[in-house]
Design a protein around this motif. Structure first.
Motif, short mmCIF file in Angstrom:
data_model
loop_
_atom_site.label_atom_id
_atom_site.label_comp_id
_atom_site.label_asym_id
_atom_site.label_seq_id
_atom_site.Cartn_x
_atom_site.Cartn_y
_atom_site.Cartn_z
N LYS A 1 -24.13 -10.47 34.55
CA LYS A 1 -22.88 -10.51 35.33
C LYS A 1 -22.16 -9.16 35.38
CE LYS A 1 -20.47 -12.35 31.28
NZ LYS A 1 -19.77 -13.53 30.71
N ILE B 1 -25.61 -17.88 37.70
CA ILE B 1 -24.22 -18.08 38.11
C ILE B 1 -23.98 -17.63 39.55
CG2 ILE B 1 -23.39 -17.91 35.74
CD1 ILE B 1 -22.41 -15.08 36.38
N GLY C 1 -25.39 -15.38 33.60
CA GLY C 1 -24.29 -15.25 32.65
C GLY C 1 -24.30 -16.44 31.72
N ASP D 1 -19.28 -19.29 32.46
CA ASP D 1 -19.10 -18.56 33.72
C ASP D 1 -19.27 -19.46 34.94
OD1 ASP D 1 -18.67 -16.04 32.45
OD2 ASP D 1 -20.82 -15.85 32.14
#
Length: 379
Positions: free
Chosen positions: A248, A281, A293, A297
Motif C-alpha cells: 500500500k 485492497i 495491505g 485496510d
C-alpha cells in the motif's frame, strides 16, 4: 371456476395480496433451463389448466455445452428441458441466443475483470437475455405472463407488484434479480417463491419428472471447470499480462500473472511471502498493479453505486434507512442510502465492512422487500 387463493395481510393501512396461483387460465411462457425448478414450474402451471409454452435458451456453443455438466443451460440441460416438456405435454422451443449472450454477458464479464472488477454474470444474464429478450419473445407470443423457477416472491400491494425475498432463506435469489424493472415485474411470475426446495422436489416427483433429484447448477455456465481466466484470455488476448504486486505504500513486492486472477479481499494465492497476512485492497488496471495491505485496510463504510434500478417509493432528499447486501452471501448491513444523481447513489453503512468490491451489486432492502440496487463502483 376460480383456481387461486390469496393471503391478505393488513399492514400500515395497506392491503397486501400474496397470490399463490393465477386467477384464471392464461397463456404462460416458462423459461425452462433444464433444472428441477423451472421444469416443476411448467408442470405446476400446466396442472392448473394454463396454456404453457416452454422455452429454453441455447446460450453458448452447443459442442462445448455437451461437454459441460452441472451448469445452467448446458447441452444436457437442453435435453432435460425437452424431456420434461414432453412428459408434461406442452410445446417446447429452443432459441439460439449465442451471439446475444456473448455480447451482453460473456464480453461484459471479461471487460469487468480487465477493469479490476469482480462481475456477477448471472445478474447480467437475467437483466439482458432472460428478462429483456425472453420477455419480448413472450410478448410476441401473446402470453399473459413469463414464469421462471427463481426463489423470489412477487407480492401485490395496493395493485402494485413488489419483489420480495423467497421464503426459503437457503435458496433466496432476490440479490440476483435487483435489476428487474417494474414493467418486467408486472409481467413475471415466480410460482416457487413461497416454497422450500424439498417441496419443489416432491412436486417434481408427483408430476413424474425424471430430473426430480437433479443437483442444482453451481458453476457459471460458460466457464468450464471454474477456469474463468482461460475464457477471458480467449475473449481478450493479453488479459494475463504480468504486472507488479505492490504494498500500500508503493513498495514493489513481486510479480503477478494478470490482474484478472485477483479480487478485492483475496488472501490466498497472492504469491507473496510477508511478515503479516496480506490481502488485495485495490486493483489498478491502468498500471496493471495489484495493491496489497492488511485486513483492516479493507474496512470501509461508504459504497458508491451506479446504474441504480429502483422499485420502491421515491427516496427523500435526506436519504432513507434500509438494509443493503453487498455480496450474494452477505447477511446484510444497516445503511442510509442517498441519491447522488444520474442513476447513482451512495450508501453509508452504520458499521464498516471489509468486503466492498467493485463489480458486485449493492442490493437495497426494506425487510423482505427489494427496493432496488445497483453496481458497486468504488469504496
Amino acid at each position: 371456476m376460480v383456481l387461486w387463493f390469496s393471503a391478505i395481510i393488513a399492514s400500515n393501512f395497506k392491503v397486501m395480496h400474496l397470490t399463490f396461483m393465477l386467477s384464471k387460465k392464461q397463456k404462460i411462457v416458462v423459461a425452462m433451463s433444464g433444472g428441477v425448478d423451472s421444469s416443476t414450474v411448467a408442470a405446476l402451471l400446466a396442472s392448473e389448466g394454463h396454456e404453457v409454452i416452454g422455452i429454453t435458451l441455447q446460450l453458448y456453443d452447443h459442442g462445448v455445452a455437451l461437454e459441460k455438466k452441472g451448469a445452467c443451460c448446458a447441452g444436457q440441460d437442453i435435453y432435460d428441458a425437452q424431456m420434461a416438456a414432453e412428459k408434461i405435454g406442452i410445446p417446447h422451443y429452443v432459441l439460439n441466443y449465442e451471439s446475444i449472450f456473448k455480447e451482453a454477458v460473456m464480453e461484459d464479464f471479461a471487460d469487468s475483470y480487465l477493469k479490476g472488477e469482480t462481475p456477477i454474470p448471472c445478474v447480467k444474464c437475467n437483466q439482458s437475455v432472460k428478462f429483456r429478450d425472453l420477455f419480448k419473445v413472450a410478448e410476441d407470443l401473446g402470453a399473459d405472463a413469463l414464469a421462471t423457477g427463481h426463489y423470489v416472491q412477487r407480492v401485490e400491494v395496493n395493485g402494485k407488484a413488489e419483489l420480495h425475498k423467497g421464503m426459503d432463506p437457503a435458496k433466496d435469489q432476490s440479490y440476483f434479480l435487483f435489476a428487474t424493472t417494474q414493467k418486467q415485474l408486472d409481467f413475471l411470475r415466480f410460482p416457487l417463491g413461497g416454497r422450500l426446495k424439498n417441496e419443489t422436489r416432491e412436486l417434481a416427483r408427483k408430476f413424474g419428472l425424471e430430473i426430480a433429484d437433479k443437483p442444482d447448477s453451481q458453476d457459471i455456465c460458460f466457464v468450464p471447470n471454474g477456469s474463468y481466466a482461460s475464457i477471458i484470455e480467449k475473449l481478450r488476448p493479453g488479459a494475463l499480462d504480468n504486472g507488479k504486486v505492490v504494498y500500500k505504500d508503493g513498495t514493489v513486492l513481486g510479480d503477478h500473472n494478470g490482474i484478472i486472477n485477483f479480487t478485492i479481499g483475496q488472501r490466498r494465492g497472492i504469491g507473496i511471502a510477508h511478515s503479516t497476512p496480506l490481502y488485495v485492497i485495490a486493483i489498478d488496471p491502468k498500471t496493471n498493479q495489484v495493491v496489497v495491505g492488511e485486513k483492516e485496510d479493507l474496512a470501509n463504510s461508504i459504497v458508491y453505486i451506479k446504474d441504480l434500478n429502483w422499485l420502491g417509493e421515491e427516496i427523500p432528499s435526506e436519504g432513507m434507512e434500509c438494509i443493503v447486501k453487498l455480496r450474494s452471501m452477505h447477511k446484510g448491513a444497516r445503511a442510509r442510502v442517498k441519491i447522488s444523481g444520474n442513476n447513482q447513489a451512495i450508501a453509508k453503512l452504520e458499521e464498516a465492512y471489509e468486503g466492498i468490491t467493485p463489480g458486485q451489486a449493492c442490493v437495497i432492502y426494506n425487510d423482505t422487500r427489494v427496493l432496488g440496487g445497483g453496481w458497486i463502483t468504488k469504496s
